[in-house]
Write a protein that holds these residues in place. Structure first.
Motif, PDB file in Angstrom:
ATOM      1  N   GLY A  96       0.814  -1.214   0.000  1.00  0.00           N
ATOM      2  CA  GLY A  96       0.000   0.000   0.000  1.00  0.00           C
ATOM      3  C   GLY A  96       0.842   1.257   0.000  1.00  0.00           C
ATOM      4  N   PHE A  97       1.913   1.250   0.779  1.00  0.00           N
ATOM      5  CA  PHE A  97       2.795   2.411   0.841  1.00  0.00           C
ATOM      6  C   PHE A  97       3.380   2.713  -0.537  1.00  0.00           C
ATOM      7  CE2 PHE A  97       7.083   4.194   1.375  1.00  0.00           C
ATOM      8  CZ  PHE A  97       6.748   5.399   1.990  1.00  0.00           C
ATOM      9  N   ALA A  98       3.680   1.668  -1.302  1.00  0.00           N
ATOM     10  CA  ALA A  98       4.260   1.847  -2.638  1.00  0.00           C
ATOM     11  C   ALA A  98       3.299   2.553  -3.587  1.00  0.00           C
ATOM     12  CB  ALA A  98       4.685   0.504  -3.213  1.00  0.00           C
ATOM     13  N   GLN A  99       2.038   2.679  -3.210  1.00  0.00           N
ATOM     14  CA  GLN A  99       1.055   3.374  -4.038  1.00  0.00           C
ATOM     15  C   GLN A  99       0.903   4.848  -3.659  1.00  0.00           C
ATOM     16  OE1 GLN A  99      -2.607   1.091  -4.476  1.00  0.00           O
ATOM     17  NE2 GLN A  99      -1.456  -0.726  -3.884  1.00  0.00           N
ATOM     18  N   THR A 100       1.578   5.260  -2.596  1.00  0.00           N
ATOM     19  CA  THR A 100       1.548   6.674  -2.212  1.00  0.00           C
ATOM     20  C   THR A 100       2.615   7.418  -3.009  1.00  0.00           C
ATOM     21  OG1 THR A 100       3.186   6.468  -0.432  1.00  0.00           O
ATOM     22  CG2 THR A 100       0.865   6.029   0.159  1.00  0.00           C
ATOM     23  N   LEU A 101       2.586   8.747  -2.983  1.00  0.00           N
ATOM     24  CA  LEU A 101       3.571   9.534  -3.720  1.00  0.00           C
ATOM     25  C   LEU A 101       4.994   9.205  -3.278  1.00  0.00           C
ATOM     26  CD1 LEU A 101       4.302  11.762  -5.716  1.00  0.00           C
ATOM     27  CD2 LEU A 101       3.978  13.413  -3.862  1.00  0.00           C
ATOM     28  N   VAL A 102       5.235   9.241  -1.981  1.00  0.00           N
ATOM     29  CA  VAL A 102       6.565   8.931  -1.458  1.00  0.00           C
ATOM     30  C   VAL A 102       6.923   7.479  -1.760  1.00  0.00           C
ATOM     31  CG1 VAL A 102       7.943   8.734   0.659  1.00  0.00           C
ATOM     32  CG2 VAL A 102       6.417  10.680   0.341  1.00  0.00           C
ATOM     33  N   GLY A 103       5.968   6.595  -1.643  1.00  0.00           N
ATOM     34  CA  GLY A 103       6.207   5.181  -1.911  1.00  0.00           C
ATOM     35  C   GLY A 103       6.546   4.896  -3.357  1.00  0.00           C
ATOM     36  N   ALA A 160       9.180  -7.469  10.421  1.00  0.00           N
ATOM     37  CA  ALA A 160       9.812  -8.470   9.552  1.00  0.00           C
ATOM     38  C   ALA A 160       9.120  -8.489   8.194  1.00  0.00           C
ATOM     39  CB  ALA A 160       9.762  -9.851  10.203  1.00  0.00           C
ATOM     40  N   GLY A 161       7.797  -8.410   8.191  1.00  0.00           N
ATOM     41  CA  GLY A 161       7.054  -8.344   6.926  1.00  0.00           C
ATOM     42  C   GLY A 161       7.366  -7.073   6.154  1.00  0.00           C
ATOM     43  N   VAL A 162       7.503  -5.963   6.875  1.00  0.00           N
ATOM     44  CA  VAL A 162       7.840  -4.694   6.225  1.00  0.00           C
ATOM     45  C   VAL A 162       9.219  -4.800   5.574  1.00  0.00           C
ATOM     46  CG1 VAL A 162       8.414  -2.261   6.636  1.00  0.00           C
ATOM     47  CG2 VAL A 162       6.361  -3.242   7.678  1.00  0.00           C
ATOM     48  N   VAL A 163      10.192  -5.354   6.291  1.00  0.00           N
ATOM     49  CA  VAL A 163      11.548  -5.484   5.744  1.00  0.00           C
ATOM     50  C   VAL A 163      11.529  -6.381   4.502  1.00  0.00           C
ATOM     51  CG1 VAL A 163      13.895  -6.326   6.189  1.00  0.00           C
ATOM     52  CG2 VAL A 163      12.682  -4.989   7.936  1.00  0.00           C
ATOM     53  N   GLU A 164      10.830  -7.505   4.569  1.00  0.00           N
ATOM     54  CA  GLU A 164      10.709  -8.376   3.398  1.00  0.00           C
ATOM     55  C   GLU A 164      10.102  -7.617   2.225  1.00  0.00           C
ATOM     56  OE1 GLU A 164       8.529 -11.985   4.048  1.00  0.00           O
ATOM     57  OE2 GLU A 164       9.898 -12.646   5.629  1.00  0.00           O
ATOM     58  N   GLY A 165       9.035  -6.882   2.510  1.00  0.00           N
ATOM     59  CA  GLY A 165       8.357  -6.135   1.455  1.00  0.00           C
ATOM     60  C   GLY A 165       9.235  -5.065   0.842  1.00  0.00           C
ATOM     61  N   VAL A 166       9.970  -4.335   1.675  1.00  0.00           N
ATOM     62  CA  VAL A 166      10.863  -3.286   1.171  1.00  0.00           C
ATOM     63  C   VAL A 166      11.923  -3.907   0.260  1.00  0.00           C
ATOM     64  CG1 VAL A 166      12.722  -1.710   1.874  1.00  0.00           C
ATOM     65  CG2 VAL A 166      10.499  -1.612   3.022  1.00  0.00           C
ATOM     66  N   LEU A 167      12.506  -5.016   0.687  1.00  0.00           N
ATOM     67  CA  LEU A 167      13.594  -5.617  -0.084  1.00  0.00           C
ATOM     68  C   LEU A 167      13.111  -6.267  -1.383  1.00  0.00           C
ATOM     69  CD1 LEU A 167      15.936  -6.958   2.711  1.00  0.00           C
ATOM     70  CD2 LEU A 167      15.973  -4.768   1.509  1.00  0.00           C
ATOM     71  N   ARG A 168      11.843  -6.594  -1.480  1.00  0.00           N
ATOM     72  CA  ARG A 168      11.313  -7.103  -2.753  1.00  0.00           C
ATOM     73  C   ARG A 168      11.466  -6.064  -3.858  1.00  0.00           C
ATOM     74  NH1 ARG A 168       5.773 -10.342  -1.045  1.00  0.00           N
ATOM     75  NH2 ARG A 168       6.876 -12.029   0.032  1.00  0.00           N
ATOM     76  N   TYR A 169      11.402  -4.803  -3.465  1.00  0.00           N
ATOM     77  CA  TYR A 169      11.553  -3.740  -4.465  1.00  0.00           C
ATOM     78  C   TYR A 169      12.989  -3.635  -4.973  1.00  0.00           C
ATOM     79  CZ  TYR A 169       6.773  -2.384  -3.944  1.00  0.00           C
ATOM     80  OH  TYR A 169       5.393  -2.405  -3.958  1.00  0.00           O
ATOM     81  N   THR A 170      13.928  -4.281  -4.276  1.00  0.00           N
ATOM     82  CA  THR A 170      15.308  -4.305  -4.763  1.00  0.00           C
ATOM     83  C   THR A 170      15.541  -5.542  -5.622  1.00  0.00           C
ATOM     84  OG1 THR A 170      16.238  -5.504  -2.875  1.00  0.00           O
ATOM     85  CG2 THR A 170      16.099  -3.088  -2.688  1.00  0.00           C
ATOM     86  N   ARG A 171      14.487  -6.292  -5.847  1.00  0.00           N
ATOM     87  CA  ARG A 171      14.487  -7.479  -6.717  1.00  0.00           C
ATOM     88  C   ARG A 171      15.247  -8.672  -6.133  1.00  0.00           C
ATOM     89  NH1 ARG A 171      15.265  -3.606 -11.533  1.00  0.00           N
ATOM     90  NH2 ARG A 171      13.112  -3.021 -11.946  1.00  0.00           N
TER      91      ARG A 171
END
Length: 195
Positions: A96-103, A160-171
């Motif tokens: 959801g955060f990735a859909q915000t402007l900053v995200g 832990a879920g947030v960290v996993e989610g953030v790192l998915r964006y680094t592929r």
């Protein structure tokens, strides 16, 4: 005649009491407005605990955030054990955060930054959501990191879920394990295979 300790006592008495922990509306928007999109009884249950997506409020007490996560577990994570549900909500929060402007800016920059640089910036990302939390990150080896979080109201599986989610964006498909749980914080292990 000088009294020992009197100056310290006076300084202590003039300090303002600590402010209650506040959570930015961006946290709520990321999880609820952009990801879970509650309606009906789900939305009403959120209003009952003090969060209404239709009413603008810049900050909410931490108690409202925790209650909102409880409501989300009841409606969006039915039948899941507590730790699994919290991790799933952490992942949904990042979506959801990735859909915000900053995200969107972060999601575009993350592959360019790479996994290790994003990990190094985690403390800054975390403080954007809750200023009372402290995080330290340390590389233990190649693609193996430790993340220590100091938090008076810990929720390690969500983070832990947030960290996993953030790192998915680094592929990378990072794995995050909770190594320690304490009343004042926790320790996470973050590792991944070849990029």
């Amino acid at each position: 005649m000088e009294r020992v300790g009197s100056k310290d006592a006076m300084r202590e008495s003039w300090r303002a009491p600590p402010l209650p922990v506040q959570v930015s509306r961006r946290n709520f928007e990321g999880l609820f407005v952009h990801s879970l999109k509650p309606s009906g009884a789900f939305a009403q249950s959120l209003r009952d605990i003090g969060y209404d997506a239709e009413v603008f409020q810049e900050y909410y007490p931490l108690t409202v955030w925790r209650a909102a996560l409880g409501v989300a577990r009841r409606f969006a994570c039915v039948g899941q054990p507590l730790e699994e549900a919290n991790r799933a909500l952490g992942l949904r929060y990042v979506e959801g955060f990735a859909q915000t402007l900053v995200g969107r800016i972060f999601a575009t920059a993350a592959p360019l930054l790479g996994t290790e640089r994003c990990l190094g910036r985690l403390p800054m990302y975390l403080r954007a959501g809750r200023e009372d939390m402290r995080m330290g990150v340390e590389a233990m080896g190649l693609r193996d990191w430790r993340v220590r979080v100091v938090d008076g109201d810990p929720l390690p599986d969500f983070v832990a879920g947030v960290v996993e989610g953030v790192l998915r964006y680094t592929r990378v498909d990072a794995r995050v394990e909770v190594l320690e749980r304490q009343s004042s914080g926790y320790l996470l292990r973050v590792w991944w295979g070849e990029e």
